[in-house]
Write a protein that holds these residues in place. Structure first.
Motif, PDB file in Angstrom:
ATOM      1  N   TYR A 116       0.670  -1.453   0.015  1.00  0.00           N
ATOM      2  CA  TYR A 116       0.187  -0.340   0.324  1.00  0.00           C
ATOM      3  C   TYR A 116       0.933   1.301   0.185  1.00  0.00           C
ATOM      4  O   TYR A 116       2.013   1.062   0.563  1.00  0.00           O
ATOM      5  N   ASP A 117       0.199   2.548  -1.018  1.00  0.00           N
ATOM      6  CA  ASP A 117       0.527   3.854  -0.466  1.00  0.00           C
ATOM      7  C   ASP A 117       0.395   4.805   0.845  1.00  0.00           C
ATOM      8  O   ASP A 117      -0.166   3.695   1.391  1.00  0.00           O
ATOM      9  N   GLU A 118       1.107   5.528   0.525  1.00  0.00           N
ATOM     10  CA  GLU A 118       1.224   6.415   2.134  1.00  0.00           C
ATOM     11  C   GLU A 118      -0.768   6.639   1.987  1.00  0.00           C
ATOM     12  O   GLU A 118      -0.851   7.305   3.373  1.00  0.00           O
ATOM     13  N   LYS A 119      -0.998   7.154   1.036  1.00  0.00           N
ATOM     14  CA  LYS A 119      -2.597   7.115   1.084  1.00  0.00           C
ATOM     15  C   LYS A 119      -3.438   6.460   2.069  1.00  0.00           C
ATOM     16  O   LYS A 119      -4.350   6.420   2.374  1.00  0.00           O
ATOM     17  N   VAL A 120      -3.309   5.116   1.594  1.00  0.00           N
ATOM     18  CA  VAL A 120      -4.303   3.831   1.898  1.00  0.00           C
ATOM     19  C   VAL A 120      -3.659   3.809   3.360  1.00  0.00           C
ATOM     20  O   VAL A 120      -4.661   3.905   4.034  1.00  0.00           O
ATOM     21  N   LEU A 121      -2.372   3.546   3.700  1.00  0.00           N
ATOM     22  CA  LEU A 121      -2.534   3.288   5.147  1.00  0.00           C
ATOM     23  C   LEU A 121      -2.962   4.617   5.850  1.00  0.00           C
ATOM     24  O   LEU A 121      -3.375   4.050   6.586  1.00  0.00           O
ATOM     25  N   GLU A 122      -2.915   5.966   5.153  1.00  0.00           N
ATOM     26  CA  GLU A 122      -2.844   6.914   6.462  1.00  0.00           C
ATOM     27  C   GLU A 122      -5.025   6.905   6.778  1.00  0.00           C
ATOM     28  O   GLU A 122      -5.459   6.664   7.474  1.00  0.00           O
ATOM     29  N   GLU A 123      -5.516   5.842   5.338  1.00  0.00           N
ATOM     30  CA  GLU A 123      -6.795   6.134   5.267  1.00  0.00           C
ATOM     31  C   GLU A 123      -7.597   5.338   6.381  1.00  0.00           C
ATOM     32  O   GLU A 123      -8.007   5.126   7.019  1.00  0.00           O
ATOM     33  N   LEU A 124      -5.962   4.347   6.315  1.00  0.00           N
ATOM     34  CA  LEU A 124      -6.454   2.882   7.064  1.00  0.00           C
ATOM     35  C   LEU A 124      -6.594   3.269   8.992  1.00  0.00           C
ATOM     36  O   LEU A 124      -6.864   2.608   9.505  1.00  0.00           O
ATOM     37  N   ASP A 125      -5.842   4.240   8.973  1.00  0.00           N
ATOM     38  CA  ASP A 125      -5.425   4.798  10.143  1.00  0.00           C
ATOM     39  C   ASP A 125      -5.021   3.133  11.272  1.00  0.00           C
ATOM     40  O   ASP A 125      -5.450   3.606  12.279  1.00  0.00           O
ATOM     41  N   PHE A 126      -3.823   2.743  11.596  1.00  0.00           N
ATOM     42  CA  PHE A 126      -3.064   1.655  11.394  1.00  0.00           C
ATOM     43  C   PHE A 126      -2.536   1.807  12.998  1.00  0.00           C
ATOM     44  O   PHE A 126      -1.750   2.883  13.173  1.00  0.00           O
ATOM     45  N   ARG A 127      -2.815   1.005  14.045  1.00  0.00           N
ATOM     46  CA  ARG A 127      -1.428   1.609  14.939  1.00  0.00           C
ATOM     47  C   ARG A 127      -0.619   0.271  15.463  1.00  0.00           C
ATOM     48  O   ARG A 127      -1.038  -0.566  15.485  1.00  0.00           O
ATOM     49  N   LYS A 176       1.219   6.149  14.405  1.00  0.00           N
ATOM     50  CA  LYS A 176       0.596   5.765  13.210  1.00  0.00           C
ATOM     51  C   LYS A 176       1.222   4.931  12.255  1.00  0.00           C
ATOM     52  O   LYS A 176       2.063   5.084  12.169  1.00  0.00           O
ATOM     53  N   VAL A 177       0.878   4.049  11.709  1.00  0.00           N
ATOM     54  CA  VAL A 177       1.223   3.118  10.496  1.00  0.00           C
ATOM     55  C   VAL A 177       1.517   3.941   9.285  1.00  0.00           C
ATOM     56  O   VAL A 177       1.008   4.600   8.592  1.00  0.00           O
ATOM     57  N   SER A 178       2.810   3.963   8.569  1.00  0.00           N
ATOM     58  CA  SER A 178       3.136   4.806   7.338  1.00  0.00           C
ATOM     59  C   SER A 178       4.114   4.123   6.626  1.00  0.00           C
ATOM     60  O   SER A 178       4.516   3.015   6.783  1.00  0.00           O
ATOM     61  N   SER A 179       4.193   4.629   5.415  1.00  0.00           N
ATOM     62  CA  SER A 179       5.124   4.532   4.787  1.00  0.00           C
ATOM     63  C   SER A 179       6.642   4.433   4.965  1.00  0.00           C
ATOM     64  O   SER A 179       7.524   3.329   4.915  1.00  0.00           O
ATOM     65  N   GLU A 180       6.787   4.823   6.115  1.00  0.00           N
ATOM     66  CA  GLU A 180       8.003   4.718   6.474  1.00  0.00           C
ATOM     67  C   GLU A 180       8.175   3.397   7.396  1.00  0.00           C
ATOM     68  O   GLU A 180       9.845   3.230   7.726  1.00  0.00           O
ATOM     69  N   ASN A 181       7.193   3.456   8.670  1.00  0.00           N
ATOM     70  CA  ASN A 181       7.555   2.327   9.319  1.00  0.00           C
ATOM     71  C   ASN A 181       6.762   1.316   9.252  1.00  0.00           C
ATOM     72  O   ASN A 181       6.351   0.170  10.100  1.00  0.00           O
ATOM     73  N   VAL A 182       5.894   0.910   8.080  1.00  0.00           N
ATOM     74  CA  VAL A 182       4.985   0.231   7.577  1.00  0.00           C
ATOM     75  C   VAL A 182       5.645  -1.729   7.851  1.00  0.00           C
ATOM     76  O   VAL A 182       5.706  -2.757   8.321  1.00  0.00           O
ATOM     77  N   ASN A 183       6.990  -1.409   7.480  1.00  0.00           N
ATOM     78  CA  ASN A 183       7.754  -2.787   7.574  1.00  0.00           C
ATOM     79  C   ASN A 183       8.066  -3.526   8.834  1.00  0.00           C
ATOM     80  O   ASN A 183       7.663  -4.605   9.779  1.00  0.00           O
TER      81      ASN A 183
END
Length: 208
Positions: free
Chosen positions: A47-58, A79-86
């Motif tokens: 997922y890209d940053e936009k989708v991760l932002e919408e999911l609002d996972f912590r 919050k889970v973002s493209s920078e810390n999703v891994n």
């Protein structure tokens, strides 16, 4: 099961064997343990940053009782973002593979080592341990025949010949079903057969 030769017929997930042998696990080990969770985590990585932002996972999850568990300190605020999703994926996998079952696995592992010492563990392979617990998945009819006793029949009786001929031409599933019906287990213990299969005629007045 290991001491008395009983079959427990359990199949450990590959990750359990890796933990027994002291190998580290990562989220890819969830592929066989929990395919649904693996696919979900794997999708997050795409997922890209936009989708991760919408999911609002912590950086949090829930235990078996519905209590919130933070995957990292103050995880509920991260919050889970493209920078810390891994990192999130690895922490989530760690929780499911280690943290969630830490007490249960420790209890199992300490008891396991009382029977299988580290030295012996260095000799055994995962398939050897599975064989000790589950027995032989292939049914050797010749061995079963040797342990069969007949009442009012002989091995030369026509109906007995029909039975063995039918089993010999049956697939492995049918053979296992027959053994399970006769003994309560569809596999042969690792120590070999220690029971006798009895085939005999029963008069109707012997029925309850």
């Amino acid at each position: 099961a290991l001491i008395h030769g009983f079959l427990v017929e359990i199949n450990f997930a590959p990750s359990v064997y890796k933990k027994i042998y002291g190998k580290e696990l990562n989220y890819k080990d969830l592929k066989k343990d929990d395919p649904v969770l693996f696919n979900s985590l794997n999708s997050l990585l795409q997922y890209d940053e936009k989708v991760l932002e919408e999911l609002d996972f912590r950086f949090e999850t829930q235990d078996s009782f519905g209590n919130t568990v933070e995957l990292v300190p103050n995880g509920s605020k991260i919050k889970v973002s493209s920078e810390n999703v891994n990192n999130y994926v690895e922490k989530m996998a760690f929780w499911h593979l280690y943290g969630k079952i830490a007490m249960q696995f420790e209890a199992f592992y300490s008891s396991f080592l009382e029977l299988v010492t580290p030295k012996l563990l260095g000799i055994l392979k995962p398939q050897d341990i599975e064989f000790l617990l589950n027995g032989n998945s292939m049914v050797d009819l010749e061995i079963v025949k040797e342990r069969t006793q007949y009442i009012d029949y002989t091995s030369e009786s026509q109906v007995i010949k029909w039975l063995w001929n039918w089993l010999e031409n049956s697939d492995e599933t049918t053979k296992k079903a027959f053994i399970r019906f006769a003994t309560g287990s569809g596999k042969i213990p690792y120590k070999g057969i220690d029971w006798n299969l009895i085939i005999g005629k029963h008069a109707m007045n012997n029925l309850p």
